[in-house]
Design an enzyme around this catalytic site. Structure first.
Site, PDB file in Angstrom:
ATOM      1  N   ARG A   1      -1.153   4.842   1.295  1.00 59.42           N
ATOM      2  CA  ARG A   1      -2.118   5.141   0.234  1.00 59.42           C
ATOM      3  C   ARG A   1      -3.533   5.189   0.790  1.00 59.42           C
ATOM      4  O   ARG A   1      -4.310   6.077   0.454  1.00 59.42           O
ATOM      5  CB  ARG A   1      -2.028   4.130  -0.913  1.00 59.42           C
ATOM      6  CG  ARG A   1      -2.854   4.577  -2.134  1.00 59.42           C
ATOM      7  CD  ARG A   1      -2.787   3.581  -3.286  1.00 59.42           C
ATOM      8  NE  ARG A   1      -3.367   4.152  -4.499  1.00 59.42           N
ATOM      9  CZ  ARG A   1      -4.662   4.129  -4.811  1.00 59.42           C
ATOM     10  NH1 ARG A   1      -5.531   3.602  -3.979  1.00 59.42           N
ATOM     11  NH2 ARG A   1      -5.093   4.659  -5.942  1.00 59.42           N
ATOM     12  N   CYS A   2      -3.873   4.236   1.656  1.00 60.76           N
ATOM     13  CA  CYS A   2      -5.207   4.229   2.272  1.00 60.76           C
ATOM     14  C   CYS A   2      -5.470   5.516   3.050  1.00 60.76           C
ATOM     15  O   CYS A   2      -6.599   6.003   3.096  1.00 60.76           O
ATOM     16  CB  CYS A   2      -5.350   3.041   3.217  1.00 60.76           C
ATOM     17  SG  CYS A   2      -5.493   1.438   2.420  1.00 60.76           S
ATOM     18  N   MET A   3      -4.439   6.061   3.673  1.00 57.75           N
ATOM     19  CA  MET A   3      -4.601   7.220   4.551  1.00 57.75           C
ATOM     20  C   MET A   3      -4.612   8.546   3.808  1.00 57.75           C
ATOM     21  O   MET A   3      -4.648   9.601   4.444  1.00 57.75           O
ATOM     22  CB  MET A   3      -3.483   7.254   5.603  1.00 57.75           C
ATOM     23  CG  MET A   3      -3.532   6.120   6.597  1.00 57.75           C
ATOM     24  SD  MET A   3      -2.395   6.375   7.986  1.00 57.75           S
ATOM     25  CE  MET A   3      -0.799   6.372   7.146  1.00 57.75           C
TER      26      MET A   3
ATOM     27  N   ASN B   1       0.831  -1.205   0.000  1.00 59.04           N
ATOM     28  CA  ASN B   1       0.000   0.000   0.000  1.00 59.04           C
ATOM     29  C   ASN B   1       0.865   1.254   0.000  1.00 59.04           C
ATOM     30  O   ASN B   1       0.884   2.033   0.945  1.00 59.04           O
ATOM     31  CB  ASN B   1      -0.953  -0.032   1.202  1.00 59.04           C
ATOM     32  CG  ASN B   1      -2.067   0.982   1.087  1.00 59.04           C
ATOM     33  OD1 ASN B   1      -2.100   1.962   1.817  1.00 59.04           O
ATOM     34  ND2 ASN B   1      -2.975   0.754   0.169  1.00 59.04           N
TER      35      ASN B   1
END
Length: 410
Positions: free
Chosen positions: A397-399, A352
């Site tokens: 990336r998620c954050m 990620n």
């Protein structure tokens, strides 16, 4: 006038990003409701905030403008009528369209200034915070032992998922599980009413009022005309067809690559197993590929009379080479493909990666095998702290929700 949203690749130099600093919603989670909240563990909030601040500062040091989701939401709700409309909708989506609880919650939330109200809604409202004059048995007996009137939103620091930027527009997503669906209501009001975005020509490629599911972790902008998306636990094939129609009709996008990944919690989104990090380099978790390196991939193009042409392929590497015009694609395996290291580091979001410029990424420091391999492949790696943030099962990336990236040089 440049649109306040402009993302035509995964790798163009990142200029503006939206984050959410974790708050008391993290502390409003306890073991009995982990499943309900879609989380596996409970981060220690003070350290999680320190780590998130380190992440934000890492981005700022690279010249990236950092905006905060909750602040943008509060700015969007300054008009009293807009604020009232938002609150009515948020209460309805929290299960209280009318009645004694609705009235008590509304009075309580309106007693706060707007920023405090937004923060409280994200944190959740406990039953012991307000007095409710119940008028019916149903209200008195409903979930008597459950401590919240309004559930916390502990996943809110994963700003990638409620929305995703594509070109000069955005998807405002109907998320899969009830625990996260209210998050994108904030996005809707930010786009409609925050002065930074309102009336600035931001195209909403797909709004949140659908029955089919889609989440931003599955959405990858590979170029100014190629869009990739995961068929996953969190994004359905029907939603992909819908967004493809909209992109083909109203944008420069002429290719959608749908990649079928395992439908499980460990690999909930495409970006947990596959991210773009350079013109011709990607991270990939080996377990999405079969023993011959194949994965079901569907290429969508606009056809005649608004129809969509679909071709089935399994050679992902060749598909990417053709779509991006690259002679060779370098797929870099998480954990160097080791049968123990790869799933361990993928569980801790080793795949990620957040790309902030071609060949330059932000990753969690704990995934040292994957990070060393990225460096051997010529990638510049900025490591951020990850002992508590990683407990939420999402990486850099998620954050992050990129809002503006520089266009790639042809």
């Amino acid at each position: 006038m440049q649109s306040p949203i402009h993302v035509t690749s995964e790798i163009g130099k990142l200029k503006t990003v939206m984050l959410h600093r974790p708050g008391h919603e993290i502390e409003n989670v306890y073991p009995d409701i982990l499943h309900r909240m879609l989380v596996d563990d409970i981060p220690y909030l003070p350290i999680a905030q320190e780590e998130h601040d380190y992440f934000a500062d890492t981005l700022r040091k690279q010249g990236i403008e950092v905006l905060y989701f909750a602040k943008l939401a509060a700015e969007a709700l300054q008009d009293s009528q807009v604020k009232d409309k938002f609150l009515e909708q948020m209460l309805a989506e929290s299960g209280y369209a009318a009645g004694a609880v609705h009235d008590a919650l509304k009075e309580y939330l309106l007693s706060m200034d707007t920023q405090a109200m937004v923060d409280k809604i994200i944190a959740g409202v406990r039953k012991d915070e307000i007095d409710v004059k119940f008028v019916s048995l149903a209200e008195m007996a409903e979930d008597k032992d459950y401590p919240f009137f309004m559930d916390p939103m502990p996943n809110a620091y994963f700003t990638r998922d409620p929305q995703a930027s594509i070109g000069d527009g955005i998807t405002i997503n109907h998320m899969t599980f009830k625990a996260r669906r209210r998050e994108s209501l904030f996005t809707e009001y930010i786009i409609k009413y925050n002065p930074r975005f309102a009336n600035k020509g931001v195209h909403v490629w797909r709004d949140r009022y659908h029955d089919t599911r889609i989440e931003g972790g599955d959405e990858l902008v590979l170029s100014d005309h190629v869009f990739a998306i995961g068929i996953s636990q969190r994004t359905s094939a029907d939603a992909i067809m819908d967004i493809a129609r909209n992109l083909f009709k109203d944008s420069n996008y002429d290719t959608v690559i749908a990649i079928h990944i395992p439908h499980n919690h460990a690999m909930m989104h495409l970006d947990t197993v596959f991210t773009m990090i350079n013109y011709n380099q990607f991270t990939v978790h080996p377990q999405i590929l079969d023993e011959n390196g194949k994965v079901d991939t569907y290429i969508l193009h606009p056809g005649k009379d608004g129809e969509i042409e679909i071709k089935h392929r399994t050679d992902l590497q060749n598909v990417l080479e053709e779509a991006l015009g690259e002679p060779e694609i370098d797929l870099i395996p998480t954990g160097n493909g080791d049968p123990i290291v790869a799933p361990r580091e993928q569980w801790n979001d080793g795949s990620n990666t957040l790309t902030i410029a071609p060949g330059e990424v932000v990753t969690y420091d704990r995934n040292y095998v994957s990070n060393d391999l990225l460096r051997k492949h010529g990638i510049l790696v900025h490591e951020v702290r990850s002992s508590e943030l990683s407990r939420g099962r999402g990486g850099p990336r998620c954050m992050s929700c990129p809002l503006v990236r520089e266009d790639l040089k042809k």
